[in-house]
Design a protein around this motif. Structure first.
Motif, PDB file in Angstrom:
ATOM      1  N   GLU A 248       0.760  -1.142  -0.235  1.00 40.38           N
ATOM      2  CA  GLU A 248       0.012  -0.138   0.108  1.00 40.38           C
ATOM      3  C   GLU A 248       0.815   1.151   0.009  1.00 40.38           C
ATOM      4  OE1 GLU A 248      -3.736   0.122   2.570  1.00 40.38           O
ATOM      5  OE2 GLU A 248      -3.289  -2.083   3.095  1.00 40.38           O
ATOM      6  N   ILE A 249       2.164   1.157   0.170  1.00 41.32           N
ATOM      7  CA  ILE A 249       2.950   2.202   0.542  1.00 41.32           C
ATOM      8  C   ILE A 249       3.087   3.135  -0.961  1.00 41.32           C
ATOM      9  CG2 ILE A 249       5.299   2.926   0.628  1.00 41.32           C
ATOM     10  CD1 ILE A 249       5.552   0.887   2.926  1.00 41.32           C
ATOM     11  N   TYR A 250       3.290   2.240  -2.131  1.00 41.90           N
ATOM     12  CA  TYR A 250       3.302   2.712  -3.427  1.00 41.90           C
ATOM     13  C   TYR A 250       2.110   3.585  -3.611  1.00 41.90           C
ATOM     14  CZ  TYR A 250       2.874   2.837  -8.492  1.00 41.90           C
ATOM     15  OH  TYR A 250       2.445   3.395  -9.758  1.00 41.90           O
ATOM     16  N   TRP A 251       0.963   3.198  -3.202  1.00 41.04           N
ATOM     17  CA  TRP A 251      -0.342   4.001  -3.571  1.00 41.04           C
ATOM     18  C   TRP A 251      -0.408   5.186  -2.788  1.00 41.04           C
ATOM     19  CZ3 TRP A 251      -3.062   2.637  -7.521  1.00 41.04           C
ATOM     20  CH2 TRP A 251      -2.998   1.281  -8.077  1.00 41.04           C
ATOM     21  N   MET A 252       0.039   5.199  -1.258  1.00 35.20           N
ATOM     22  CA  MET A 252       0.117   6.297  -0.586  1.00 35.20           C
ATOM     23  C   MET A 252       1.110   7.441  -1.013  1.00 35.20           C
ATOM     24  SD  MET A 252      -0.011   4.351   3.216  1.00 35.20           S
ATOM     25  CE  MET A 252      -1.340   3.889   3.883  1.00 35.20           C
ATOM     26  N   LEU A 253       2.210   6.754  -1.510  1.00 34.09           N
ATOM     27  CA  LEU A 253       3.043   7.875  -2.141  1.00 34.09           C
ATOM     28  C   LEU A 253       2.433   8.647  -3.417  1.00 34.09           C
ATOM     29  CD1 LEU A 253       6.305   5.939  -2.022  1.00 34.09           C
ATOM     30  CD2 LEU A 253       5.913   7.996  -0.740  1.00 34.09           C
ATOM     31  N   GLY A 254       1.737   7.870  -4.194  1.00 33.56           N
ATOM     32  CA  GLY A 254       0.947   8.557  -5.153  1.00 33.56           C
ATOM     33  C   GLY A 254      -0.196   9.543  -4.832  1.00 33.56           C
TER      34      GLY A 254
ATOM     35  N   GLY B 115      -3.130  17.787   7.685  1.00 28.04           N
ATOM     36  CA  GLY B 115      -3.902  17.302   6.330  1.00 28.04           C
ATOM     37  C   GLY B 115      -5.162  16.689   7.042  1.00 28.04           C
ATOM     38  N   ILE B 116      -5.264  15.553   6.230  1.00 27.78           N
ATOM     39  CA  ILE B 116      -6.287  14.603   6.499  1.00 27.78           C
ATOM     40  C   ILE B 116      -6.434  14.289   8.157  1.00 27.78           C
ATOM     41  CG2 ILE B 116      -6.607  13.704   3.894  1.00 27.78           C
ATOM     42  CD1 ILE B 116      -5.126  11.118   4.787  1.00 27.78           C
ATOM     43  N   PRO B 117      -7.633  13.830   8.385  1.00 32.60           N
ATOM     44  CA  PRO B 117      -7.641  13.418   9.769  1.00 32.60           C
ATOM     45  C   PRO B 117      -7.136  12.131   9.883  1.00 32.60           C
ATOM     46  CG  PRO B 117     -10.015  13.633   8.661  1.00 32.60           C
ATOM     47  CD  PRO B 117      -9.006  13.752   7.490  1.00 32.60           C
ATOM     48  N   VAL B 118      -6.499  11.833  11.200  1.00 27.91           N
ATOM     49  CA  VAL B 118      -5.806  10.867  11.684  1.00 27.91           C
ATOM     50  C   VAL B 118      -6.515   9.370  11.464  1.00 27.91           C
ATOM     51  CG1 VAL B 118      -4.645   9.635  13.416  1.00 27.91           C
ATOM     52  CG2 VAL B 118      -4.312  12.156  13.299  1.00 27.91           C
ATOM     53  N   ALA B 119      -7.980   9.630  11.555  1.00 30.66           N
ATOM     54  CA  ALA B 119      -8.648   8.267  11.430  1.00 30.66           C
ATOM     55  C   ALA B 119      -8.677   7.906  10.043  1.00 30.66           C
ATOM     56  CB  ALA B 119      -9.985   8.530  12.077  1.00 30.66           C
ATOM     57  N   ASP B 120      -8.661   8.842   9.073  1.00 27.37           N
ATOM     58  CA  ASP B 120      -8.761   8.710   7.707  1.00 27.37           C
ATOM     59  C   ASP B 120      -7.371   8.029   7.018  1.00 27.37           C
ATOM     60  OD1 ASP B 120      -9.059   8.530   4.938  1.00 27.37           O
ATOM     61  OD2 ASP B 120      -9.637  10.485   4.615  1.00 27.37           O
ATOM     62  N   ASN B 121      -7.422   6.873   6.677  1.00 26.82           N
ATOM     63  CA  ASN B 121      -6.020   6.266   6.254  1.00 26.82           C
ATOM     64  C   ASN B 121      -6.702   5.275   4.921  1.00 26.82           C
ATOM     65  OD1 ASN B 121      -3.326   6.474   5.990  1.00 26.82           O
ATOM     66  ND2 ASN B 121      -2.961   4.819   7.098  1.00 26.82           N
ATOM     67  N   ALA B 122      -7.892   5.588   4.373  1.00 27.56           N
ATOM     68  CA  ALA B 122      -8.066   4.726   3.022  1.00 27.56           C
ATOM     69  C   ALA B 122      -7.275   5.219   1.987  1.00 27.56           C
ATOM     70  CB  ALA B 122      -9.597   5.146   2.703  1.00 27.56           C
ATOM     71  N   ILE B 123      -7.235   4.274   1.132  1.00 24.58           N
ATOM     72  CA  ILE B 123      -6.417   4.612  -0.163  1.00 24.58           C
ATOM     73  C   ILE B 123      -7.532   4.423  -1.328  1.00 24.58           C
ATOM     74  CG2 ILE B 123      -4.861   3.682  -1.838  1.00 24.58           C
ATOM     75  CD1 ILE B 123      -3.498   2.590   0.726  1.00 24.58           C
ATOM     76  N   ASP B 124      -7.656   5.444  -2.343  1.00 20.03           N
ATOM     77  CA  ASP B 124      -8.210   5.409  -3.449  1.00 20.03           C
ATOM     78  C   ASP B 124      -7.467   4.682  -4.664  1.00 20.03           C
ATOM     79  OD1 ASP B 124      -9.906   5.646  -5.684  1.00 20.03           O
ATOM     80  OD2 ASP B 124      -9.868   7.995  -5.519  1.00 20.03           O
ATOM     81  N   TYR B 125      -7.482   3.378  -4.906  1.00 17.08           N
ATOM     82  CA  TYR B 125      -6.846   2.443  -5.706  1.00 17.08           C
ATOM     83  C   TYR B 125      -7.104   2.941  -7.070  1.00 17.08           C
ATOM     84  CZ  TYR B 125      -5.655  -0.320  -1.610  1.00 17.08           C
ATOM     85  OH  TYR B 125      -5.133  -0.773  -0.332  1.00 17.08           O
ATOM     86  N   ASP B 126      -8.471   3.626  -7.332  1.00 20.51           N
ATOM     87  CA  ASP B 126      -8.800   3.844  -8.645  1.00 20.51           C
ATOM     88  C   ASP B 126      -8.303   5.137  -9.147  1.00 20.51           C
ATOM     89  OD1 ASP B 126     -10.357   1.742  -8.978  1.00 20.51           O
ATOM     90  OD2 ASP B 126     -11.876   2.622  -7.971  1.00 20.51           O
ATOM     91  N   VAL B 127      -7.506   6.075  -8.399  1.00 22.77           N
ATOM     92  CA  VAL B 127      -7.089   7.380  -8.611  1.00 22.77           C
ATOM     93  C   VAL B 127      -6.155   7.179 -10.074  1.00 22.77           C
ATOM     94  CG1 VAL B 127      -4.969   7.462  -7.168  1.00 22.77           C
ATOM     95  CG2 VAL B 127      -6.196   9.448  -7.740  1.00 22.77           C
ATOM     96  N   GLY B 128      -5.224   6.330 -10.112  1.00 24.53           N
ATOM     97  CA  GLY B 128      -4.443   6.163 -11.195  1.00 24.53           C
ATOM     98  C   GLY B 128      -5.212   5.707 -12.383  1.00 24.53           C
ATOM     99  N   PHE B 129      -6.301   5.161 -12.318  1.00 29.01           N
ATOM    100  CA  PHE B 129      -7.004   4.607 -13.520  1.00 29.01           C
ATOM    101  C   PHE B 129      -8.291   5.267 -14.062  1.00 29.01           C
ATOM    102  CE2 PHE B 129      -5.032   1.379 -10.884  1.00 29.01           C
ATOM    103  CZ  PHE B 129      -3.993   0.786 -11.950  1.00 29.01           C
ATOM    104  N   GLU B 130      -8.725   6.579 -13.397  1.00 29.92           N
ATOM    105  CA  GLU B 130      -9.709   7.334 -13.915  1.00 29.92           C
ATOM    106  C   GLU B 130      -9.734   7.461 -15.384  1.00 29.92           C
ATOM    107  OE1 GLU B 130      -9.828  10.548 -11.198  1.00 29.92           O
ATOM    108  OE2 GLU B 130     -10.472   9.251  -9.556  1.00 29.92           O
ATOM    109  N   ASP B 131     -10.793   7.519 -15.871  1.00 33.07           N
ATOM    110  CA  ASP B 131     -11.074   7.950 -17.321  1.00 33.07           C
ATOM    111  C   ASP B 131     -11.148   9.551 -17.240  1.00 33.07           C
ATOM    112  OD1 ASP B 131     -11.492   7.987 -20.110  1.00 33.07           O
ATOM    113  OD2 ASP B 131     -13.621   7.385 -20.039  1.00 33.07           O
TER     114      ASP B 131
END
Length: 156
Positions: A110-116, A138-154
């Motif tokens: 998941e580190i790769y995605w977080m760096l992105g 920045g984002i709240p401490v409780a928020d650590n979700a990753i948007d895996y689709d961010v690199g694949f959006e149309d």
């Protein structure tokens, strides 16, 4: 006179900050309080995973801290984010995001995605200020979700 003598034995914060930024520019650091052998093994299997510097925050610096010890113990740990942390040194700013979810470290993949997702999804951004760093939350401490689709959006 006594202040000048004492100052001669104290590390210069501006010099420590400059040395840290020069040494780690464009690099990532994982700040932790112990990582399992299995987690580190998985990290090393990831593309570029072995290139992350790792520092164990349990090791308290001595009277003359190294630049990385000074940054970690005087500027990052006092922000009280859950460990481990991912720190990307991006120019003169430090982009920081914790690497935990449900009270456990995330999988190293998941580190790769977080760096992105940096700089938009950082928990903290530290920028040079005064004799140390200015902190921007920045984002709240409780928020650590990753948007895996961010690199694949149309784009259309």
């Amino acid at each position: 006179m006594l202040k000048k003598i004492i100052a001669a034995f104290r590390p210069d914060p501006t010099l420590l900050r400059t040395r840290f930024l020069q040494r780690f520019a464009g690099k990532t650091v994982i700040v932790h309080a112990g990582l399992s052998i299995g987690w580190v093994s998985e990290l090393n299997k990831e593309a570029g995973g072995g290139a992350h510097f790792r520092i164990d925050a349990r090791n308290v610096p001595g009277r003359k801290p190294s630049p990385i010890e000074w940054v970690v113990h005087h500027h990052i740990l006092p922000q009280h984010l859950p460990l481990p942390l991912l720190v990307k040194v991006d120019g003169e700013r430090l982009l920081i995001r914790h690497l935990s979810r449900n009270d456990a470290p995330v999988h190293p993949s998941e580190i790769y995605w977080m760096l992105g997702e940096f700089p938009h999804r950082a928990h903290l951004i530290l920028t040079p200020g005064g004799k140390g760093f200015a902190v921007t939350r920045g984002i709240p401490v409780a928020d650590n979700a990753i948007d895996y689709d961010v690199g694949f959006e149309d784009p259309i």
